[in-house]
Design an enzyme around this catalytic site. Sequence first.
Site, PDB file in Angstrom:
ATOM      1  N   CYS A 183       0.953  -1.307   0.133  1.00 43.25           N
ATOM      2  CA  CYS A 183       0.102  -0.085  -0.085  1.00 43.25           C
ATOM      3  C   CYS A 183       1.025   1.434  -0.043  1.00 43.25           C
ATOM      4  O   CYS A 183       1.699   1.307   1.040  1.00 43.25           O
ATOM      5  CB  CYS A 183      -0.749   0.086   1.167  1.00 43.25           C
ATOM      6  SG  CYS A 183      -1.706   1.539   1.496  1.00 43.25           S
ATOM      7  N   TRP A 227      -7.979  -6.931   4.794  1.00 46.06           N
ATOM      8  CA  TRP A 227      -6.400  -7.135   4.973  1.00 46.06           C
ATOM      9  C   TRP A 227      -6.312  -8.522   6.155  1.00 46.06           C
ATOM     10  O   TRP A 227      -6.786  -8.639   7.145  1.00 46.06           O
ATOM     11  CB  TRP A 227      -5.643  -6.118   5.531  1.00 46.06           C
ATOM     12  CG  TRP A 227      -5.638  -5.083   4.654  1.00 46.06           C
ATOM     13  CD1 TRP A 227      -6.159  -3.968   4.503  1.00 46.06           C
ATOM     14  CD2 TRP A 227      -4.747  -4.881   3.368  1.00 46.06           C
ATOM     15  NE1 TRP A 227      -5.989  -2.935   3.460  1.00 46.06           N
ATOM     16  CE2 TRP A 227      -5.197  -3.709   2.800  1.00 46.06           C
ATOM     17  CE3 TRP A 227      -3.733  -5.876   2.908  1.00 46.06           C
ATOM     18  CZ2 TRP A 227      -4.163  -3.158   1.657  1.00 46.06           C
ATOM     19  CZ3 TRP A 227      -2.981  -5.524   1.645  1.00 46.06           C
ATOM     20  CH2 TRP A 227      -3.193  -4.147   1.284  1.00 46.06           C
ATOM     21  N   ARG A 264     -14.061   0.174   3.709  1.00 48.89           N
ATOM     22  CA  ARG A 264     -13.144  -0.599   3.725  1.00 48.89           C
ATOM     23  C   ARG A 264     -12.060  -0.491   4.860  1.00 48.89           C
ATOM     24  O   ARG A 264     -12.133   0.460   5.532  1.00 48.89           O
ATOM     25  CB  ARG A 264     -12.440  -0.320   2.388  1.00 48.89           C
ATOM     26  CG  ARG A 264     -13.038  -0.525   0.964  1.00 48.89           C
ATOM     27  CD  ARG A 264     -12.201  -0.425  -0.102  1.00 48.89           C
ATOM     28  NE  ARG A 264     -11.879   1.193  -0.217  1.00 48.89           N
ATOM     29  CZ  ARG A 264     -10.628   1.501   0.032  1.00 48.89           C
ATOM     30  NH1 ARG A 264      -9.604   0.886   0.409  1.00 48.89           N
ATOM     31  NH2 ARG A 264     -10.443   2.937  -0.289  1.00 48.89           N
ATOM     32  N   THR A 282      -8.648  -0.029   6.108  1.00 53.85           N
ATOM     33  CA  THR A 282      -7.519   0.380   5.304  1.00 53.85           C
ATOM     34  C   THR A 282      -6.244   0.449   6.240  1.00 53.85           C
ATOM     35  O   THR A 282      -6.425   0.423   7.466  1.00 53.85           O
ATOM     36  CB  THR A 282      -7.992   1.725   4.831  1.00 53.85           C
ATOM     37  OG1 THR A 282      -8.073   2.813   6.003  1.00 53.85           O
ATOM     38  CG2 THR A 282      -9.008   1.721   3.858  1.00 53.85           C
ATOM     39  N   TYR A 311      -5.558   6.377  -8.929  1.00 54.14           N
ATOM     40  CA  TYR A 311      -6.416   5.410  -8.693  1.00 54.14           C
ATOM     41  C   TYR A 311      -7.806   5.897  -9.337  1.00 54.14           C
ATOM     42  O   TYR A 311      -8.703   5.249  -9.904  1.00 54.14           O
ATOM     43  CB  TYR A 311      -6.833   5.476  -7.162  1.00 54.14           C
ATOM     44  CG  TYR A 311      -5.817   4.686  -6.262  1.00 54.14           C
ATOM     45  CD1 TYR A 311      -6.234   3.364  -5.792  1.00 54.14           C
ATOM     46  CD2 TYR A 311      -4.718   5.080  -5.861  1.00 54.14           C
ATOM     47  CE1 TYR A 311      -5.288   2.564  -5.342  1.00 54.14           C
ATOM     48  CE2 TYR A 311      -3.821   4.367  -5.058  1.00 54.14           C
ATOM     49  CZ  TYR A 311      -4.003   3.019  -4.705  1.00 54.14           C
ATOM     50  OH  TYR A 311      -3.065   2.267  -4.196  1.00 54.14           O
TER      51      TYR A 311
END
Length: 298
Positions: free
Chosen positions: A46, A79, A107, A109, A173
Site C-alpha cells: 500500500c 487485510w 473498507r 484500510t 486510482y
Amino acid sequence: MKNAEFGGGGAFVRQANRFTAKISADPGAEFPAEPGRYRLFVSYACPWAHRTLIVRRLLGLEEAIPVGVVDPIRDERGWRFPEPDPVTGASFLSELYLATDPSFDGRYTVPCVWDTATGRLVTNDFPEITTTFETAFAAWHAPGAPDLYPQALRGEIDELNALVYATVNNGVYKAGFAKEQGAYEDAARALFATLDRLEERLSDRRFLFGDDLTEADVRLYPTLARFDAVYYSHFKCNVRRLVDHPNLWRYARELHAIPAFGETTDLDQIKRHYYVTQRNVNPTGVVPIGPEIDWNLR
C-alpha cells in the site's frame, strides 16, 4: 470497491477516513505520544502505508513505534495477518476496526494506529500519521534525523502535497477505477500535467524543496515506485512511463538509494497485491513478470 466510492460520471471518490483522533506530545492529551504504546499496521503493497514505513525508518522510530504487517493479498474479509498479530491477537485487520466501532461498514484500510493502552484504533487518517511521527514523536527521533516537516516550509509543503495527492497519489486510482471514459481521461490528463510540473521543478534541485528531504518527497515517492510496475499498465496511466521523465527518474532512483526508501520498497508484494486483489481491474489475477527496471544510480 464499494459503490459509495463512486460519484457522478463514474468517477472514483475515496472513502473518508473514519478514525481521526490525534496523538499529541501534550502529556494531558487523550492519546499522548509515548514510546511503545502505539502499534502501526501496514502493508508493504500500500502506498499510503509505505510512506509511514519510510518516515519511521528515516526518523529512527523503529523501537518507539512497533509495526505489524498484513499479507499483500486481500479478499472480501479485508487485510489478513500471515499469523495472528502477537499483540492484538487479530487474524484480520477488520477485527480491530470492529472492536473500535462495531457499526463500521467501510473498507478496512492501512495504515492505521492501534493504542495498546485503551485497546482501540486511534487513527487511520493516513495524511496525518507521518506528520504525527515527525512532530509528536520528536523526543524519540534518532540523533541527526532529518527535519521532514520544517516549520518555515509547512505552508508550502502542504500546498504541494495537496496537489500531488489530488492528481498523482490518488490520481492514479481515479484513472484506474474510473467507470466511464470521461472520468478516466480527466484523471489521466491531470496526472500527467502534474508529473510535467514536477519534472520541471526537479530540473534545478535535488529534492522537491532543495537539498533536504521533506514530507513532500516521502509522499511522492511511493507512487513513483509503483508507477511503471503497476500504474502504467494496470491503471492505464500509459501516456509516459516514469523512466521517460529524466528528472523524475533520477530523483526516484536517488530516493530509492536511501535505505529508508529502497529497503521498504517490495515490488513483489506490490505487484501481487494490485494484480491479484483488484479483480475489478484485472479479472484473471495474472501477475505480469515485467517490467525489468534498474533502480541503481549510474
